[in-house]
Scaffold this active site. Structure first.
Site, mmCIF file in Angstrom:
data_model
loop_
_atom_site.group_PDB
_atom_site.id
_atom_site.type_symbol
_atom_site.label_atom_id
_atom_site.label_comp_id
_atom_site.label_asym_id
_atom_site.label_seq_id
_atom_site.Cartn_x
_atom_site.Cartn_y
_atom_site.Cartn_z
ATOM 1 N N ASN A 9 0.862 -1.180 0.000
ATOM 2 C CA ASN A 9 0.000 0.000 0.000
ATOM 3 C C ASN A 9 0.900 1.232 0.000
ATOM 4 O O ASN A 9 1.455 1.581 1.040
ATOM 5 C CB ASN A 9 -0.896 -0.021 1.247
ATOM 6 C CG ASN A 9 -1.740 1.239 1.366
ATOM 7 O OD1 ASN A 9 -1.846 2.013 0.421
ATOM 8 N ND2 ASN A 9 -2.335 1.447 2.535
ATOM 9 N N LYS A 11 0.051 4.199 -0.274
ATOM 10 C CA LYS A 11 -0.649 5.382 0.244
ATOM 11 C C LYS A 11 -0.441 6.558 -0.724
ATOM 12 O O LYS A 11 -0.313 6.336 -1.922
ATOM 13 C CB LYS A 11 -0.181 5.722 1.659
ATOM 14 C CG LYS A 11 -0.182 4.500 2.567
ATOM 15 C CD LYS A 11 -0.099 4.858 4.006
ATOM 16 C CE LYS A 11 0.098 3.610 4.828
ATOM 17 N NZ LYS A 11 -0.270 3.771 6.200
ATOM 18 N N HIS A 94 -9.766 0.827 4.510
ATOM 19 C CA HIS A 94 -8.521 1.081 5.256
ATOM 20 C C HIS A 94 -8.817 2.052 6.406
ATOM 21 O O HIS A 94 -9.649 2.946 6.268
ATOM 22 C CB HIS A 94 -7.464 1.663 4.302
ATOM 23 C CG HIS A 94 -6.100 1.703 4.901
ATOM 24 N ND1 HIS A 94 -5.712 2.673 5.802
ATOM 25 C CD2 HIS A 94 -5.036 0.873 4.759
ATOM 26 C CE1 HIS A 94 -4.452 2.440 6.179
ATOM 27 N NE2 HIS A 94 -4.023 1.349 5.562
ATOM 28 N N GLU A 96 -7.338 4.541 7.451
ATOM 29 C CA GLU A 96 -7.156 5.960 7.121
ATOM 30 C C GLU A 96 -8.380 6.495 6.372
ATOM 31 O O GLU A 96 -8.717 7.677 6.486
ATOM 32 C CB GLU A 96 -5.853 6.154 6.321
ATOM 33 C CG GLU A 96 -4.647 5.963 7.238
ATOM 34 C CD GLU A 96 -3.368 5.525 6.553
ATOM 35 O OE1 GLU A 96 -3.294 5.548 5.311
ATOM 36 O OE2 GLU A 96 -2.429 5.128 7.274
ATOM 37 N N GLU A 164 -5.597 -4.932 10.622
ATOM 38 C CA GLU A 164 -4.621 -3.858 10.788
ATOM 39 C C GLU A 164 -4.960 -3.069 12.048
ATOM 40 O O GLU A 164 -5.779 -2.130 11.994
ATOM 41 C CB GLU A 164 -4.665 -2.915 9.586
ATOM 42 C CG GLU A 164 -4.303 -3.565 8.273
ATOM 43 C CD GLU A 164 -3.712 -2.549 7.313
ATOM 44 O OE1 GLU A 164 -2.584 -2.767 6.867
ATOM 45 O OE2 GLU A 164 -4.368 -1.546 7.030
ATOM 46 N N GLY A 170 2.009 2.430 10.682
ATOM 47 C CA GLY A 170 2.927 3.553 10.496
ATOM 48 C C GLY A 170 3.581 4.027 11.779
ATOM 49 O O GLY A 170 4.189 5.092 11.809
HETATM 50 C C1 PEP Z 1 -0.932 0.209 5.892
HETATM 51 O O1 PEP Z 1 -0.894 1.332 5.405
HETATM 52 O O2 PEP Z 1 -1.862 -0.538 5.583
HETATM 53 C C2 PEP Z 1 0.146 -0.192 6.797
HETATM 54 C C3 PEP Z 1 0.065 -1.349 7.380
HETATM 55 O O3 PEP Z 1 1.168 0.704 6.976
HETATM 56 P P1 PEP Z 1 2.586 0.408 7.714
HETATM 57 O O4 PEP Z 1 3.121 -0.880 7.143
HETATM 58 O O5 PEP Z 1 3.427 1.589 7.350
HETATM 59 O O6 PEP Z 1 2.313 0.291 9.160
#
Ligand code: PEP
Length: 246
Positions: A9, A11, A94, A96, A164, A170
């Site tokens: 991802n 982003k 997601h 976000e 997640e 992040g």
């Molecule tokens: C994500 O954006 O789905 C994610 C898991 O980010 P990160 O690996 O940076 O924690």
């Protein structure tokens, strides 16, 4: 036997020359691997990545899609348009998107259905916040997200789910393999109640600060079938190491 699946991802990161260097270096690094691998760049780079990936086995995905098929919805991108650009996968729900765009479970459910109708494989994201975990609500929050998104789907074929935890995305704070496995087993129980036929084949990905250094121990867990990777997917060496570990 579930084939491992690792999804990048990106982003809102990327730029023409950077994307080219990243994809070329990643493909060059990727030697022996048995995982399916998907790259999800921002919408506008789907065409560029489709060309860069060419005939490689690495697939293309998007980070979101509209819950509407077509019409006067400025700024929206439909699942069918993603398909036309070469995408085979799409991330839906997601954290976000839930946090910054107020996406509800009902909206996520509509997006899942649009994606499947267009022939895309959706990856449904679920996960609790730090406060919810500390309040002992992690399982009930995840269960509500699953039921809210999946209740109306006829069956659970053609879908993957990513757990997640919001506190791990992040932040550098990954869930421990045991914490992740416990939630994955719980998710598999919930989906078994919805669709016992397909639940054992459903791939459950972990996402949240997955790196080259912690991937193998996460993937060693019985119900962790791969990863959704944010930050580390922007580094060709790190992402290739994660794909190889799967
Ligand atoms: C994500 O954006 O789905 C994610 C898991 O980010 P990160 O690996 O940076 O924690």
């Amino acid at each position: 036997m579930r084939q491992p699946l690792v999804i990048a991802n990106w982003k809102m990161h990327g730029k023409g020359a950077f994307n080219q260097a990243l994809v070329e270096a990643f493909l060059a690094e990727l030697k022996e691997y048995r995982a399916q691998c998907v790259l999800c760049p921002p919408f506008v780079y789907l065409g560029q990545l489709a060309e860069l990936l060419g005939s490689s086995d690495v697939m293309l995905g998007a980070q979101d899609c509209s819950h509407i098929a077509e019409g006067a919805y400025t700024g929206e991108v439909s699942a069918q348009m993603l398909r036309d650009c070469g995408a085979q996968w799409v991330i839906v729900g997601h954290s976000e998107r839930r946090q910054y765009h107020q996406e509800s479970d009902a909206l996520v459910a509509a997006k899942l259905s649009m994606a499947q109708h267009a022939g895309l494989t959706p990856v449904l994201c679920v996960g609790e916040t730090q406060e919810q975990r500390e309040a002992g609500e992690a399982e009930s929050v995840v269960k509500a997200q699953l039921l809210g998104a999946l209740d109306d789907l006829p069956d659970l074929q053609g879908l993957a789910i990513a757990y997640e935890p919001v506190w791990a995305i992040g932040t550098g704070l990954s869930a421990s393999p045991e914490q992740a496995q416990a939630m994955h087993a719980f998710i598999r129980d919930v989906v078994t109640d919805l669709d016992a036929t397909n639940a054992s084949a459903l791939r459950l990905l972990y996402g949240g600060s997955v790196k080259a250094g912690n991937a193998a121990e996460l993937f060693a867990q019985a119900d962790i079938d791969g990863a959704l990777v944010g930050g580390a997917s922007l580094d060709a060496d790190a992402f290739a190491a994660i794909v190889s570990a799967a």
